[in-house]
Design an enzyme around this catalytic site. Structure first.
Site, PDB file in Angstrom:
ATOM      1  N   ARG A  94       0.817  -1.224   0.000  1.00  0.00           N
ATOM      2  CA  ARG A  94       0.000   0.000   0.000  1.00  0.00           C
ATOM      3  C   ARG A  94       0.846   1.267   0.000  1.00  0.00           C
ATOM      4  NH1 ARG A  94      -1.869   2.796   5.139  1.00  0.00           N
ATOM      5  NH2 ARG A  94      -0.424   2.028   6.701  1.00  0.00           N
ATOM      6  N   THR A 150       2.204  -4.514   7.944  1.00  0.00           N
ATOM      7  CA  THR A 150       2.653  -4.362   9.326  1.00  0.00           C
ATOM      8  C   THR A 150       1.580  -3.661  10.165  1.00  0.00           C
ATOM      9  OG1 THR A 150       3.717  -2.254   8.839  1.00  0.00           O
ATOM     10  CG2 THR A 150       5.085  -4.219   8.656  1.00  0.00           C
ATOM     11  N   SER A 151       0.520  -3.166   9.496  1.00  0.00           N
ATOM     12  CA  SER A 151      -0.450  -2.370  10.248  1.00  0.00           C
ATOM     13  C   SER A 151      -1.883  -2.882  10.150  1.00  0.00           C
ATOM     14  CB  SER A 151      -0.417  -0.919   9.728  1.00  0.00           C
ATOM     15  OG  SER A 151      -0.631  -0.917   8.330  1.00  0.00           O
ATOM     16  N   GLN A 171       8.399  -2.285   2.055  1.00  0.00           N
ATOM     17  CA  GLN A 171       7.873  -1.738   3.306  1.00  0.00           C
ATOM     18  C   GLN A 171       8.778  -0.632   3.839  1.00  0.00           C
ATOM     19  OE1 GLN A 171       7.587  -1.227   6.576  1.00  0.00           O
ATOM     20  NE2 GLN A 171       5.347  -1.063   6.424  1.00  0.00           N
ATOM     21  N   CYS A 176      17.145   4.986  -6.374  1.00  0.00           N
ATOM     22  CA  CYS A 176      16.366   5.379  -7.557  1.00  0.00           C
ATOM     23  C   CYS A 176      17.156   6.261  -8.528  1.00  0.00           C
ATOM     24  CB  CYS A 176      15.094   6.083  -7.112  1.00  0.00           C
ATOM     25  SG  CYS A 176      15.292   7.136  -5.672  1.00  0.00           S
ATOM     26  N   GLN A 205      15.310  16.014  -7.120  1.00  0.00           N
ATOM     27  CA  GLN A 205      14.546  14.826  -6.748  1.00  0.00           C
ATOM     28  C   GLN A 205      13.155  15.177  -6.195  1.00  0.00           C
ATOM     29  OE1 GLN A 205      18.717  12.807  -5.369  1.00  0.00           O
ATOM     30  NE2 GLN A 205      16.902  11.721  -4.701  1.00  0.00           N
ATOM     31  N   GLY A 249       9.909  10.800  -3.557  1.00  0.00           N
ATOM     32  CA  GLY A 249      11.078   9.994  -3.203  1.00  0.00           C
ATOM     33  C   GLY A 249      11.095   9.684  -1.711  1.00  0.00           C
ATOM     34  N   GLU A 267      22.761  10.175   0.340  1.00  0.00           N
ATOM     35  CA  GLU A 267      22.243  10.065  -1.028  1.00  0.00           C
ATOM     36  C   GLU A 267      23.362  10.314  -2.043  1.00  0.00           C
ATOM     37  OE1 GLU A 267      19.216   9.036  -1.551  1.00  0.00           O
ATOM     38  OE2 GLU A 267      18.597   9.689  -3.541  1.00  0.00           O
ATOM     39  N   ARG A 277      16.384  18.066  -3.096  1.00  0.00           N
ATOM     40  CA  ARG A 277      14.941  17.776  -3.142  1.00  0.00           C
ATOM     41  C   ARG A 277      14.236  19.009  -3.691  1.00  0.00           C
ATOM     42  NH1 ARG A 277      13.282  12.936  -2.674  1.00  0.00           N
ATOM     43  NH2 ARG A 277      13.949  12.532  -0.540  1.00  0.00           N
ATOM     44  N   HIS A 296      12.659  11.801 -10.725  1.00  0.00           N
ATOM     45  CA  HIS A 296      13.921  12.438 -10.342  1.00  0.00           C
ATOM     46  C   HIS A 296      14.672  12.837 -11.607  1.00  0.00           C
ATOM     47  CE1 HIS A 296      12.964  11.284  -6.412  1.00  0.00           C
ATOM     48  NE2 HIS A 296      13.785  10.278  -6.206  1.00  0.00           N
TER      49      HIS A 296
END
Ligand code: NAP
Length: 372
Positions: free
Chosen positions: A9, A36-37, A74, A136, A163, A167, A242, A268, A275
């Protein structure tokens, strides 16, 4: 093969599922989705045959252990929490991961098959089971410049990145939209033509960035109407993590015998998806521009060489064009004032596709081929 998918998700997970459904990938597997949720909850793929209709608990090692292959998008914290425990409890299957946590481990192979299929196949032959998607920006850069790397013609390069907010994940993109709304709700509530008082408006917007109600829980800073020249952790040597990844991961993907220096500044910006990066490439020799264009275009079906003129650059070298596409446009190709062996380039690509989801789903097919 029993396939477990964790994190479907999230942003990468949603793009992965979109691509897997387009390509009908699930028909090859018995698939279980993990969360996990929301263990025990519903997921959108329950009607597909051979798919367990309920979500299993992503932290339940006993359930995960039943899988032959686990794909996780995840996140790094999840990988840290689950991977070692799962392996120590006897999980012998394949672990395919979008997170950076395991990328540089000696037993891991970074997957980008149009560039390093030989490396992946050798790893499988050697019995390796951890296959990790690359950063990426690095993956997109290698796809765009694959022809020059393959020809061994790059002496060094710099990469200055632009980016997108996504991201950082779903919550970051949502925060950028809320930041934009925060401004427009206050500044444009009653009128939309503000050009006669635009300096006052700019001052107002810059002031709003320091408002205590300004939404910045995820980025920590305003990104809307701003930019952030630091991505990921501080390595305390002046470089961001990065930025470090470009050379470390790039050379690991290529399995370079002599590491190619790659360095730059990662920034960013407030695009939503995709990107971009501006590249200065020091070639080993003066290669004519038309030959370079041909090398790039012929290396893989996704690198799209864009003619270096204003209209094509503004049309194709943008997040707007690249969003949702597997194509990786590369353009602004020209020799620089520094000399004929200095090449300027600009590339943009969908970081959720080739930068994340696509190498993961393609790895499943490599495994299927390997097992037949
Ligand atoms: P994300 O959107 O934050 O999703 C990761 C997980 O967070 C989800 O699968 C979900 O897990 C949980 N989550 C909690 N609140 C959520 C919400 N409101 N919406 C959606 N998910 C929520 O992260 P991501 O961008 O997909 O990144 C996943 C991994 O891929 C990270 O390791 C990242 O570094 C890596 N990666 C990301 C990109 C990118 O461009 N975003 C590119 C390359 C690699 P549960 O369902 O289990 O709760």
């Amino acid at each position: 093969m029993k396939l477990g998918i964790v994190g479907s998700r999230g942003m990468v997970g949603q793009v992965l599922m979109e691509r897997m459904l387009q390509e009908n990938d699930l028909k090859h597997f018995e698939t279980t989705f993990f969360s996990t949720s929301n263990a025990g909850g519903e997921h959108p793929f329950s009607k597909i045959s051979n798919v367990d209709p309920k979500l299993k608990d992503g932290n339940d090692v006993n359930e995960l252990k039943k899988m032959d292959v686990i794909i996780t998008c995840q996140g790094g914290d999840y990988t840290k929490a689950v991977y070692s425990n799962l392996r120590s409890q006897g999980f012998k299957g394949y672990w395919i991961d979008a997170a950076s946590t395991l990328r540089m481990e000696s037993d891991s192979t970074i997957i980008l098959d149009p560039v390093n299929l030989d490396v992946i196949k050798k790893a499988l032959k050697d019995g390796k089971t951890d296959f990790i998607g690359g950063n990426c920006t690095v993956s997109l850069m290698l796809l765009a410049l694959g022809g020059l790397f393959k020809a061994g013609q790059i002496e060094w390069m710099t990469s200055m990145t632009y980016q997108a907010a996504s991201g950082g994940g779903a919550r970051h993109m949502n925060e950028l939209l809320n930041q934009m709304k925060f401004f427009t709700d206050r500044v444009m509530a009653t009128e939309t033509n503000l050009s006669n008082k635009i300096l006052e408006v700019e001052k107002n917007i810059t002031g709003l960035m320091s408002d205590s109600a300004f939404p910045k829980e995820n980025f920590g800073f305003p990104l809307a109407a701003n930019l952030l020249p630091w991505i990921d952790a501080d390595l305390e040597n002046g470089q961001s993590k990065e930025e470090w990844k470009a050379m470390a991961e790039g050379n690991k993907i290529l399995q370079s015998t002599k590491a190619i220096p790659i360095d730059g500044t990662c920034v960013r910006v407030s695009s939503l998806r995709c990107h971009a990066q501006a590249l200065t490439i020091k070639l080993k020799k003066n290669i004519p521009l038309d030959e370079i264009e041909m090398m790039l275009a012929e290396h893989n079906p996704w690198a799209k060489v864009v003619a270096n003129n204003k209209s094509d650059s503004l049309r194709y070298l943008t997040p707007q064009y690249a969003s949702g596409k597997l194509e990786v446009p590369v353009g602004r190709l020209r020799k620089m004032y520094m000399g004929d062996d200095y090449l300027n380039a600009f590339t943009v690509g969908d970081q959720l596709l080739w930068g994340a989801a696509e190498p993961l789903r393609r790895m499943l097919h490599i495994l299927l081929e390997n097992n037949t």
